[in-house]
Each structure stands twice: as structure tokens, then as C-alpha cells.
Design a protein around this motif. Sequence first.
Motif, PDB file in Angstrom:
ATOM      1  N   LEU A  90       0.842  -1.183   0.000  1.00 40.00           N
ATOM      2  CA  LEU A  90       0.000   0.000   0.000  1.00 40.00           C
ATOM      3  C   LEU A  90       0.883   1.241   0.000  1.00 40.00           C
ATOM      4  O   LEU A  90       2.089   1.159   0.279  1.00 40.00           O
ATOM      5  N   ALA A  91       0.274   2.373  -0.321  1.00 37.36           N
ATOM      6  CA  ALA A  91       1.041   3.629  -0.431  1.00 37.36           C
ATOM      7  C   ALA A  91       0.177   4.789   0.028  1.00 37.36           C
ATOM      8  O   ALA A  91      -0.221   5.644  -0.771  1.00 37.36           O
ATOM      9  N   PRO A  92      -0.148   4.855   1.325  1.00 35.75           N
ATOM     10  CA  PRO A  92      -1.002   5.940   1.811  1.00 35.75           C
ATOM     11  C   PRO A  92      -0.322   7.298   1.695  1.00 35.75           C
ATOM     12  O   PRO A  92       0.865   7.436   1.991  1.00 35.75           O
ATOM     13  N   ARG A  93      -1.063   8.299   1.251  1.00 34.07           N
ATOM     14  CA  ARG A  93      -0.522   9.642   1.089  1.00 34.07           C
ATOM     15  C   ARG A  93      -0.941  10.522   2.264  1.00 34.07           C
ATOM     16  O   ARG A  93      -2.129  10.619   2.580  1.00 34.07           O
ATOM     17  N   GLY A  94       0.041  11.113   2.912  1.00 35.73           N
ATOM     18  CA  GLY A  94      -0.256  11.944   4.065  1.00 35.73           C
ATOM     19  C   GLY A  94      -0.231  11.201   5.377  1.00 35.73           C
ATOM     20  O   GLY A  94      -0.725  11.705   6.389  1.00 35.73           O
ATOM     21  N   LEU A  95       0.360  10.011   5.384  1.00 31.50           N
ATOM     22  CA  LEU A  95       0.475   9.237   6.622  1.00 31.50           C
ATOM     23  C   LEU A  95       1.403   9.970   7.590  1.00 31.50           C
ATOM     24  O   LEU A  95       2.499  10.379   7.207  1.00 31.50           O
ATOM     25  N   PRO A  96       0.980  10.162   8.848  1.00 30.76           N
ATOM     26  CA  PRO A  96       1.863  10.849   9.796  1.00 30.76           C
ATOM     27  C   PRO A  96       3.194  10.123   9.956  1.00 30.76           C
ATOM     28  O   PRO A  96       3.230   8.912  10.193  1.00 30.76           O
ATOM     29  N   ALA A  97       4.287  10.849   9.800  1.00 32.17           N
ATOM     30  CA  ALA A  97       5.605  10.236   9.947  1.00 32.17           C
ATOM     31  C   ALA A  97       5.776   9.652  11.339  1.00 32.17           C
ATOM     32  O   ALA A  97       6.489   8.657  11.524  1.00 32.17           O
ATOM     33  N   GLU A  98       5.098  10.239  12.323  1.00 35.63           N
ATOM     34  CA  GLU A  98       5.217   9.753  13.693  1.00 35.63           C
ATOM     35  C   GLU A  98       4.679   8.329  13.835  1.00 35.63           C
ATOM     36  O   GLU A  98       5.136   7.568  14.689  1.00 35.63           O
ATOM     37  N   LEU A  99       3.704   7.968  13.004  1.00 36.81           N
ATOM     38  CA  LEU A  99       3.124   6.626  13.104  1.00 36.81           C
ATOM     39  C   LEU A  99       4.152   5.565  12.746  1.00 36.81           C
ATOM     40  O   LEU A  99       4.320   4.578  13.474  1.00 36.81           O
TER      41      LEU A  99
END
Length: 202
Positions: free
Chosen positions: A154-163
Motif C-alpha cells: 500500500l502507499a497511503p498519502r499523508g500518513l503521519p511520519a510519527e506513526l
Amino acid sequence: MDNRNEGFTGGFPDAVYNSQTVFRTLMDCMARPGSLGLVTPELMPPAPLGVAAGALMLTLCDHDTPVWLSPKIAQSNVPGWLAFHCGAPLTREKSEARFAFLEAGAHLPAIAHFALGAQDYPDRSTTLVIEIEALDGGRPLNLTGPGIRDVTHLAPRGLPAELLAQWTDNRALFPRGLDVVLTAGRQMIGLPRTCKITALEV
């Protein structure tokens, strides 16, 4: 535009049937991490809540489930909408929340600040519902683990880098830890605490 009634409108047309439909979609997404779920009932939650996030709020939250909202959501019409349709109490204490909702672009607090469950009661943890820009077109990730045959891409856009930075520690807490649902518009993807997330080089 007059938004004074926004807290009372925009719920499920058929609360029982629609919530059952959304719940089955969510369970399928959690059982098969990375699989795409679609919210089909018509609803219009107040901004900045997306349709899928709003549907999950109506489906999962009730008077027994304390809810934590990101600052931007907390300052919108969502608290009134939640109170009217679900009767769920709000909490400022992340460790007390059964569910937490963040809008797209929101800063993700440290996962350790939320409820992580106990060894005897791992289900007493927070489920994070995080709205992002889109569930595709972003940094490529590989998912492996229970419910996944070989690997899921998968390639989610806008995923929080903290996650991503905190996910390994969250997974190491198993059976404790929290689960995450990513939403974008009407779509959702489940990331249970059991799955391993590997970021690929772009």
C-alpha cells in the motif's frame, strides 16, 4: 452558510442497518490488514471529519466509550454531532480514550500516551482513526503478519511520519498496543497492532 444545525444532521439514514454494514466492513479490514473498505451509507459528518471517519464514529462510539478528539476536531461542530448521535463522552486524557480521531494533517501524539491495554485485558486500548489525504499515491509500504498472505502493498498519502516511527514499539507490546484505522473520504484501511509495516525506498 449557517452551520448551527450541523451537529444534528448528517447522520445515518438507518442507524441500525447502516452501523451494522460499517461494522462488518471494519471487521473485514482489520482481519485482512491493508485491504480497502468502502463506506456505502449516505452521511455528512461535520468538517473536518471525513465520511468514513464519521461512519466509524457513529458505529463504534456510545455512552460507554470515552472519545479523544484532535484539537482541530474538538473546536469544530463534531463534538455536538457526536453527542447528539452517539451520546459518547469526550475526554482530554488520551489514556482514557477508547477511540481517538485525527483529521488529515494533524500531529499524531506519542502512541504511549493513549491506552495500550493490559496483559489480561488487551482490548482495553485506544483505537486511532486517522484521516489522511488518500490511501494511494504516497510512500510505498509493505505489510506482513496475521491475516496477510505473503505481503500486502500500500502507499497511503499523508500518513503521519510519527506513526511509522512508533509502530515497531507498538507492535512489540503485543498483546497490548493500539490499533489504527486509516480513512480517506469513503475509504478505510485497517492496521491492527499485529501487522508489521516496512517502509520501502522511493
